[in-house]
Write an enzyme that holds these catalytic residues in place. Structure first.
Site, PDB file in Angstrom:
ATOM      1  N   GLY A  16       0.832  -1.206   0.000  1.00  0.00           N
ATOM      2  CA  GLY A  16       0.000   0.000   0.000  1.00  0.00           C
ATOM      3  C   GLY A  16       0.861   1.249   0.000  1.00  0.00           C
ATOM      4  CD  GLN A  17      -1.885   6.216  -0.550  1.00  0.00           C
ATOM      5  OE1 GLN A  17      -1.442   6.854  -1.503  1.00  0.00           O
ATOM      6  NE2 GLN A  17      -3.067   6.452  -0.048  1.00  0.00           N
ATOM      7  CB  VAL A  18       1.063   3.955   4.682  1.00  0.00           C
ATOM      8  CG1 VAL A  18       1.852   4.153   5.974  1.00  0.00           C
ATOM      9  CG2 VAL A  18       0.133   5.142   4.454  1.00  0.00           C
ATOM     10  CG  ASP A  41      -7.309 -11.798   2.698  1.00  0.00           C
ATOM     11  OD1 ASP A  41      -7.697 -10.718   3.187  1.00  0.00           O
ATOM     12  OD2 ASP A  41      -7.887 -12.377   1.761  1.00  0.00           O
ATOM     13  CG  LEU A  42      -5.160  -7.523   7.520  1.00  0.00           C
ATOM     14  CD1 LEU A  42      -5.117  -6.109   8.061  1.00  0.00           C
ATOM     15  CD2 LEU A  42      -4.457  -8.463   8.482  1.00  0.00           C
ATOM     16  CB  THR A 106      -9.011   8.027   8.868  1.00  0.00           C
ATOM     17  OG1 THR A 106      -9.471   9.020   7.960  1.00  0.00           O
ATOM     18  CG2 THR A 106     -10.234   7.351   9.473  1.00  0.00           C
ATOM     19  CE1 TYR A 130     -10.931   4.180   5.488  1.00  0.00           C
ATOM     20  CE2 TYR A 130     -11.295   6.523   5.855  1.00  0.00           C
ATOM     21  CZ  TYR A 130     -10.436   5.441   5.776  1.00  0.00           C
ATOM     22  OH  TYR A 130      -9.099   5.618   6.001  1.00  0.00           O
TER      23      TYR A 130
END
Length: 301
Positions: A16-18, A41-42, A106, A130
């Site tokens: 992922g991006q992070v 796989d979470l 977030t 989300y």
């Protein structure tokens, strides 16, 4: 855990991006086991427990998440499995090992009714699926009682994955005119800044105290704020400066619009700026403005 022994770190979401940035910043800190969705796989709780027990890390850094804000409205079960159930299981496994769990949350756990930056103790009130699943993840971690650092961030962009910045550049190559929302305000955060700050905070805690004494929440964003329109404008202007005639952008006009003119499946908070005062005290220095990081990012792509 002896504080001078090299750390064993388990990283989830390495692609992922992070996670992609964390892969580089955490590696010098000890033995890093970085896993992508193929390896872990979470969505599958039994996989999580099995993997953590096999690796027996000192620190678990959970950079995996379901981040498709609009899609989550119709895919709430999957979003809940990845963003809420999985972090709770990781916390339980961390507790068994007396390990530290680092988890990302977030700005979307807040409703956006404030007009000054949100501090860590402000009451959450998410207005989309989300945000609700991310808040449930925070609550699950805290309920377990394991050592944790929850790092809340906002408007993340990077070279990997899907994000606003990459979407704007793609659309600017295809269209002459773009309408961008100008009444939602937040702070763009480069994934490299987020990963670097994570490593810095871990190192600081590791050098001064036992990792297992951590139970805290930090807002991790650069300084300053802007709207999505302001962010898009800065992206285009800087991209043209660094690329000149080679920019290849068709875009001629960016038009600011109200949220009401651009309906989406998920509601977004009108104001979701996070106060980074607590983080500044932790790292002991001023944090650069978001625009500086944007320039660094665009120079490099």
């Amino acid at each position: 855990m002896h504080p001078k022994r090299p750390l064993k770190i388990l990283l989830t979401g390495k692609n992922g991006q992070v996670g992609w940035e964390l892969n580089r910043t955490l590696a010098p800190m000890g033995k890093l086991v970085a896993l992508g969705r193929e390896e872990l796989d979470l969505e599958k709780p039994e996989q999580i427990s099995k993997m953590v027990r096999r690796i027996r890390p000192d620190v678990i850094v959970n950079a995996a998440a379901y981040t498709a804000v609009d899609k989550a409205e119709e895919d709430s079960e999957l979003a809940m499995a990845v963003n809420a159930v999985a972090p709770g299981i990781l916390a339980e496994e961390a507790k068994r090992l007396n390990a530290l769990l680092v988890h990302y949350s977030t700005d979307y756990i807040f409703d956006g009714t404030k007009t000054t930056p949100y501090v860590e103790d402000d009451a959450p009130n998410p207005i989309n699926v989300y945000g609700r699943t991310k808040l449930a993840g925070e609550q699950a971690i805290r309920a377990v009682g394991a050592p944790y650092m929850i790092l809340r961030t906002s408007w993340v962009y990077g070279t990997n994955g899907r994000n606003f910045l990459l979407t704007i550049l793609r659309l600017a190559e295809e269209k002459e005119e773009l309408k961008i929302v100008d009444d939602q305000v937040g702070t763009p955060t480069w994934s490299r800044f987020l990963a670097g700050t994570t490593a810095q905070m871990l190192q600081k805690v590791y050098n001064t105290a036992l990792l297992t004494e951590c139970r805290d929440i930090y807002n991790v964003t650069p300084s300053g704020q802007t709207s999505w329109y302001g962010f898009a404008k800065a992206i285009i202007e800087n991209y043209k400066i660094f690329n000149g005639d080679k920019s290849g952008l068709l875009l001629k006009r960016l038009i600011p619009v109200a949220t009401s003119e651009y309906p989406t499946p998920a509601c977004r908070p009108a104001y979701s700026v996070l106060s980074n005062k607590k983080l500044k005290r932790k790292v002991g220095k001023e944090l650069p403005k978001w625009g500086l990081f944007l320039e660094q990012f665009l120079k490099g792509i």
